[in-house]
Scaffold this motif. Structure first.
Motif, PDB file in Angstrom:
ATOM      1  N   THR A 186       1.730 -61.054 -58.571  1.00 35.94           N
ATOM      2  CA  THR A 186       0.440 -61.553 -59.048  1.00 35.94           C
ATOM      3  C   THR A 186      -0.657 -61.440 -57.997  1.00 35.94           C
ATOM      4  O   THR A 186      -1.834 -61.473 -58.339  1.00 35.94           O
ATOM      5  N   ASN A 187      -0.282 -61.294 -56.723  1.00 36.63           N
ATOM      6  CA  ASN A 187      -1.299 -61.265 -55.672  1.00 36.63           C
ATOM      7  C   ASN A 187      -1.460 -59.894 -55.011  1.00 36.63           C
ATOM      8  O   ASN A 187      -2.238 -59.746 -54.076  1.00 36.63           O
ATOM      9  N   PHE A 188      -0.725 -58.870 -55.485  1.00 37.50           N
ATOM     10  CA  PHE A 188      -0.883 -57.516 -54.958  1.00 37.50           C
ATOM     11  C   PHE A 188      -0.454 -56.520 -56.027  1.00 37.50           C
ATOM     12  O   PHE A 188       0.223 -56.879 -56.987  1.00 37.50           O
ATOM     13  N   ALA A 189      -0.886 -55.256 -55.850  1.00 34.99           N
ATOM     14  CA  ALA A 189      -0.576 -54.216 -56.827  1.00 34.99           C
ATOM     15  C   ALA A 189      -0.462 -52.866 -56.135  1.00 34.99           C
ATOM     16  O   ALA A 189      -1.133 -52.610 -55.132  1.00 34.99           O
ATOM     17  N   TYR A 190       0.380 -52.010 -56.699  1.00 34.79           N
ATOM     18  CA  TYR A 190       0.495 -50.614 -56.256  1.00 34.79           C
ATOM     19  C   TYR A 190      -0.524 -49.821 -57.052  1.00 34.79           C
ATOM     20  O   TYR A 190      -0.541 -49.887 -58.277  1.00 34.79           O
ATOM     21  N   VAL A 191      -1.381 -49.078 -56.362  1.00 33.23           N
ATOM     22  CA  VAL A 191      -2.411 -48.310 -57.061  1.00 33.23           C
ATOM     23  C   VAL A 191      -2.257 -46.812 -56.831  1.00 33.23           C
ATOM     24  O   VAL A 191      -3.176 -46.044 -57.049  1.00 33.23           O
ATOM     25  N   GLY A 192      -1.090 -46.399 -56.387  1.00 36.37           N
ATOM     26  CA  GLY A 192      -0.827 -44.984 -56.192  1.00 36.37           C
ATOM     27  C   GLY A 192      -0.690 -44.627 -54.729  1.00 36.37           C
ATOM     28  O   GLY A 192      -0.720 -45.485 -53.856  1.00 36.37           O
ATOM     29  N   GLY A 193      -0.538 -43.354 -54.487  1.00 32.46           N
ATOM     30  CA  GLY A 193      -0.319 -42.881 -53.127  1.00 32.46           C
ATOM     31  C   GLY A 193       1.158 -42.705 -52.862  1.00 32.46           C
ATOM     32  O   GLY A 193       2.005 -43.121 -53.655  1.00 32.46           O
ATOM     33  N   PRO A 194       1.477 -42.084 -51.740  1.00 31.38           N
ATOM     34  CA  PRO A 194       2.888 -41.846 -51.448  1.00 31.38           C
ATOM     35  C   PRO A 194       3.637 -43.148 -51.175  1.00 31.38           C
ATOM     36  O   PRO A 194       3.050 -44.107 -50.653  1.00 31.38           O
ATOM     37  N   ASN A 195       4.892 -43.184 -51.580  1.00 29.15           N
ATOM     38  CA  ASN A 195       5.765 -44.311 -51.243  1.00 29.15           C
ATOM     39  C   ASN A 195       7.060 -43.708 -50.713  1.00 29.15           C
ATOM     40  O   ASN A 195       7.352 -42.542 -50.959  1.00 29.15           O
ATOM     41  N   THR A 196       7.819 -44.510 -49.963  1.00 27.96           N
ATOM     42  CA  THR A 196       8.979 -43.930 -49.302  1.00 27.96           C
ATOM     43  C   THR A 196      10.114 -44.922 -49.135  1.00 27.96           C
ATOM     44  O   THR A 196       9.879 -46.113 -48.960  1.00 27.96           O
ATOM     45  N   THR A 197      11.319 -44.407 -49.204  1.00 31.43           N
ATOM     46  CA  THR A 197      12.500 -45.140 -48.768  1.00 31.43           C
ATOM     47  C   THR A 197      12.800 -44.642 -47.357  1.00 31.43           C
ATOM     48  O   THR A 197      12.750 -43.441 -47.100  1.00 31.43           O
ATOM     49  N   VAL A 198      13.077 -45.578 -46.452  1.00 37.03           N
ATOM     50  CA  VAL A 198      13.316 -45.247 -45.061  1.00 37.03           C
ATOM     51  C   VAL A 198      14.758 -45.603 -44.713  1.00 37.03           C
ATOM     52  O   VAL A 198      15.126 -46.780 -44.709  1.00 37.03           O
ATOM     53  N   GLU A 199      15.565 -44.578 -44.449  1.00 39.26           N
ATOM     54  CA  GLU A 199      16.937 -44.785 -43.985  1.00 39.26           C
ATOM     55  C   GLU A 199      16.854 -45.042 -42.483  1.00 39.26           C
ATOM     56  O   GLU A 199      16.417 -44.188 -41.716  1.00 39.26           O
TER      57      GLU A 199
END
Length: 159
Positions: free
Chosen positions: A127-140
């Motif tokens: 409710t207090n933040f949102a994803y609005v696009g751009g690259p996302n990543t999983t980091v091993e």
């Protein structure tokens, strides 16, 4: 609720080899298979080893990014070095990131688990933040007690 935090990160750059994901974005099984096939290929043909040789640390990045209306997936590392054969230099902006931590038996399982938690549980309930696009990543990030551990980093904006 899942184990997550909001964290401010400095901008960073990931150098990667990539592939276009052809499955529809709602076809979870299709996307998962395409990513698994891609990771098997970059391990077998030496591209992942090439990236590791120029990496600034031991982290391996599995990056998702929309580029020219295409879903792209990359194997990458943080580095200042460029490789002529690399597919893309991916810029991550300075700002707030949703960080979801976890561990699993394999890197693939870790990535799938963290992606499911982030996009299936945390972001829909936020409710207090949102994803609005751009690259996302999983980091091993490494291994401990026989498990792969790491994090998912998703740039977000505060509402």
């Amino acid at each position: 609720m899942a184990d997550y935090i909001l964290e401010e990160k400095d901008s960073f750059t990931v150098l990667g080899f990539g592939t276009e994901l052809e499955s529809h974005y709602t076809d979870y099984a299709g996307i998962t298979k395409e990513k698994a096939d891609f990771w098997e290929a970059v391990k077998q043909d030496g591209r992942l080893d090439t990236l590791k040789e120029v990496a600034a640390n031991d982290y391996i990045f599995a990056v998702n990014e929309a580029v020219n209306n295409k879903m792209m997936h990359y194997a990458g590392v943080i580095t200042e070095t460029t490789l002529p054969e690399a597919t893309r230099i991916i810029q991550f902006p300075k700002g707030d990131y949703l960080v979801v931590k976890g561990e699993a038996k394999t890197a693939e399982e870790l990535s799938n688990r963290l992606t499911g938690i982030a996009f299936g549980q945390v972001l829909p309930a936020a409710t207090n933040f949102a994803y609005v696009g751009g690259p996302n990543t999983t980091v091993e990030m490494g291994q401990r007690n026989g498990l792969v551990f790491g994090e998912m980093w998703i740039p977000v904006v505060r509402k």
